[in-house]
Design a protein around this motif. Structure first.
Motif, PDB file in Angstrom:
ATOM      1  N   MET A 263      -4.550   0.299  -3.450  1.00 18.98           N
ATOM      2  CA  MET A 263      -4.709  -0.901  -4.282  1.00 18.98           C
ATOM      3  C   MET A 263      -4.231  -2.145  -3.541  1.00 18.98           C
ATOM      4  N   ILE A 264      -3.542  -1.954  -2.439  1.00 15.68           N
ATOM      5  CA  ILE A 264      -3.127  -3.052  -1.562  1.00 15.68           C
ATOM      6  C   ILE A 264      -4.099  -3.183  -0.395  1.00 15.68           C
ATOM      7  N   SER A 265      -4.445  -2.072   0.213  1.00 15.96           N
ATOM      8  CA  SER A 265      -5.285  -2.099   1.424  1.00 15.96           C
ATOM      9  C   SER A 265      -6.730  -2.481   1.140  1.00 15.96           C
ATOM     10  N   SER A 266      -7.277  -2.084   0.008  1.00 14.82           N
ATOM     11  CA  SER A 266      -8.685  -2.393  -0.275  1.00 14.82           C
ATOM     12  C   SER A 266      -8.947  -3.893  -0.401  1.00 14.82           C
ATOM     13  N   PRO A 267      -8.135  -4.654  -1.127  1.00 16.52           N
ATOM     14  CA  PRO A 267      -8.345  -6.104  -1.149  1.00 16.52           C
ATOM     15  C   PRO A 267      -8.179  -6.751   0.232  1.00 16.52           C
ATOM     16  N   LYS A 268      -7.271  -6.201   1.056  1.00 19.51           N
ATOM     17  CA  LYS A 268      -7.087  -6.751   2.405  1.00 19.51           C
ATOM     18  C   LYS A 268      -8.343  -6.580   3.254  1.00 19.51           C
ATOM     19  N   LYS A 269      -9.112  -5.548   2.997  1.00 18.55           N
ATOM     20  CA  LYS A 269     -10.319  -5.286   3.786  1.00 18.55           C
ATOM     21  C   LYS A 269     -11.358  -6.388   3.657  1.00 18.55           C
ATOM     22  N   VAL A 270     -11.350  -7.105   2.544  1.00 21.71           N
ATOM     23  CA  VAL A 270     -12.304  -8.209   2.388  1.00 21.71           C
ATOM     24  C   VAL A 270     -11.709  -9.528   2.864  1.00 21.71           C
ATOM     25  N   GLY A 271     -10.488  -9.470   3.370  1.00 21.48           N
ATOM     26  CA  GLY A 271      -9.874 -10.643   3.990  1.00 21.48           C
ATOM     27  C   GLY A 271      -9.094 -11.543   3.067  1.00 21.48           C
ATOM     28  N   CYS A 272      -8.917 -11.167   1.827  1.00 21.79           N
ATOM     29  CA  CYS A 272      -8.156 -12.038   0.926  1.00 21.79           C
ATOM     30  C   CYS A 272      -6.652 -11.862   1.166  1.00 21.79           C
ATOM     31  N   GLU A 273      -5.894 -12.803   0.658  1.00 19.45           N
ATOM     32  CA  GLU A 273      -4.442 -12.715   0.750  1.00 19.45           C
ATOM     33  C   GLU A 273      -3.935 -11.807  -0.367  1.00 19.45           C
ATOM     34  N   VAL A 274      -3.078 -10.867  -0.023  1.00 18.64           N
ATOM     35  CA  VAL A 274      -2.523  -9.953  -1.020  1.00 18.64           C
ATOM     36  C   VAL A 274      -1.041 -10.271  -1.206  1.00 18.64           C
ATOM     37  N   LYS A 275      -0.680 -10.604  -2.434  1.00 18.38           N
ATOM     38  CA  LYS A 275       0.711 -10.852  -2.804  1.00 18.38           C
ATOM     39  C   LYS A 275       1.228  -9.610  -3.526  1.00 18.38           C
ATOM     40  N   LEU A 276       2.509  -9.320  -3.341  1.00 18.26           N
ATOM     41  CA  LEU A 276       3.121  -8.160  -3.963  1.00 18.26           C
ATOM     42  C   LEU A 276       4.185  -8.587  -4.965  1.00 18.26           C
ATOM     43  N   PHE A 277       4.209  -7.932  -6.106  1.00 16.83           N
ATOM     44  CA  PHE A 277       5.251  -8.134  -7.098  1.00 16.83           C
ATOM     45  C   PHE A 277       5.992  -6.816  -7.232  1.00 16.83           C
ATOM     46  N   SER A 278       7.258  -6.789  -6.844  1.00 16.92           N
ATOM     47  CA  SER A 278       8.031  -5.547  -6.796  1.00 16.92           C
ATOM     48  C   SER A 278       8.798  -5.283  -8.082  1.00 16.92           C
ATOM     49  N   LEU A 279       8.582  -4.099  -8.616  1.00 12.76           N
ATOM     50  CA  LEU A 279       9.425  -3.601  -9.696  1.00 12.76           C
ATOM     51  C   LEU A 279      10.603  -2.919  -9.021  1.00 12.76           C
ATOM     52  N   THR A 280      11.797  -3.282  -9.408  1.00 10.44           N
ATOM     53  CA  THR A 280      12.975  -2.852  -8.654  1.00 10.44           C
ATOM     54  C   THR A 280      13.737  -1.724  -9.336  1.00 10.44           C
ATOM     55  N   LYS A 281      14.510  -1.037  -8.515  1.00 13.45           N
ATOM     56  CA  LYS A 281      15.367   0.043  -8.992  1.00 13.45           C
ATOM     57  C   LYS A 281      16.379  -0.492 -10.003  1.00 13.45           C
ATOM     58  N   ASP A 282      16.842  -1.743  -9.789  1.00 13.29           N
ATOM     59  CA  ASP A 282      17.809  -2.364 -10.708  1.00 13.29           C
ATOM     60  C   ASP A 282      17.300  -2.384 -12.151  1.00 13.29           C
ATOM     61  N   HIS A 283      15.987  -2.469 -12.312  1.00 12.77           N
ATOM     62  CA  HIS A 283      15.366  -2.504 -13.644  1.00 12.77           C
ATOM     63  C   HIS A 283      14.718  -1.158 -13.986  1.00 12.77           C
ATOM     64  N   GLY A 284      15.079  -0.113 -13.232  1.00 16.85           N
ATOM     65  CA  GLY A 284      14.506   1.212 -13.467  1.00 16.85           C
ATOM     66  C   GLY A 284      13.024   1.264 -13.151  1.00 16.85           C
ATOM     67  N   PHE A 285      12.566   0.379 -12.251  1.00 10.17           N
ATOM     68  CA  PHE A 285      11.155   0.257 -11.873  1.00 10.17           C
ATOM     69  C   PHE A 285      10.261  -0.061 -13.072  1.00 10.17           C
ATOM     70  N   LYS A 286      10.869  -0.629 -14.121  1.00 16.12           N
ATOM     71  CA  LYS A 286      10.125  -0.964 -15.341  1.00 16.12           C
ATOM     72  C   LYS A 286       9.748  -2.437 -15.347  1.00 16.12           C
ATOM     73  N   LEU A 287       8.655  -2.715 -16.021  1.00 12.97           N
ATOM     74  CA  LEU A 287       8.259  -4.095 -16.264  1.00 12.97           C
ATOM     75  C   LEU A 287       8.918  -4.497 -17.584  1.00 12.97           C
ATOM     76  N   ASP A 288      10.257  -4.662 -17.526  1.00 15.89           N
ATOM     77  CA  ASP A 288      10.992  -5.080 -18.719  1.00 15.89           C
ATOM     78  C   ASP A 288      10.693  -6.566 -18.961  1.00 15.89           C
TER      79      ASP A 288
END
Length: 173
Positions: free
Chosen positions: A30-55
């Motif tokens: 899901m990261i590499s496929s958008p890169k193949k068309v040359g677009c910029e890929v930004k990442l939003f990290s869910l962290t261990k501090d939040h239990g990897f949840k989107l709280d």
């Protein structure tokens, strides 16, 4: 298969001047496929501090990132691979409503491990949200891993666009 769908979506909707956002840690395609068309890929990290949840705090940070970067696509895996954490359907619905010009791709290939109830799936939101595609799979819970059988749920128009780029004989039988 769902891998093919993940490869096709960027070819339809993204180009070099676009931004794609992916909620991570997740399936790398899901990261590499958008890169193949040359677009910029930004990442939003869910962290261990939040239990990897989107709280709620993480959710508000994600909203800010979408507002500031205006990505054309946002990729979310729920339940997530490798963490197994699910994103609340209400949060996905809020994103869809707040950003109608942003295209959301929800990867639910592990959904059957979370719930078999259609109302718990992002697919239940497709009829009201043209900016949504939901990727599912028979490879995981249905034991067809070697066959790589997947599918996508979306509006009739979105499915028609994908169908134009799908390989003709992607399954042998």
């Amino acid at each position: 298969g769902s891998d093919e769908i993940i490869e096709i979506i960027p070819r339809i909707y993204l180009n070099q001047s676009d931004v794609s956002l992916c909620v991570v840690t997740t399936f790398s395609r899901m990261i590499s496929s958008p890169k193949k068309v040359g677009c910029e890929v930004k990442l939003f990290s869910l962290t261990k501090d939040h239990g990897f949840k989107l709280d709620e705090e993480s959710f508000q940070d994600l909203v800010k990132l979408v507002k500031s970067n205006r990505p054309k696509t946002v990729w979310i895996c729920t339940p997530n691979n490798p963490t197994g954490v699910n994103v609340e359907l209400s949060k996905i619905e809020r994103l869809l409503k707040e950003f109608p010009e942003t295209f959301f791709i929800i990867n639910e290939v592990y959904q059957e491990y979370f719930s078999l109830d259609f109302q718990d799936s992002s697919a239940s939101l497709v009829n009201e949200n043209a900016n949504l595609l939901v990727i599912r799979s028979f490879s995981k819970a249905f034991g067809l891993a070697g066959m790589r059988v997947g599918y996508v749920v979306g509006s009739k128009d979105r499915i028609y666009e994908i169908e134009k780029l799908r390989t003709m004989y992607n399954l042998s039988t």
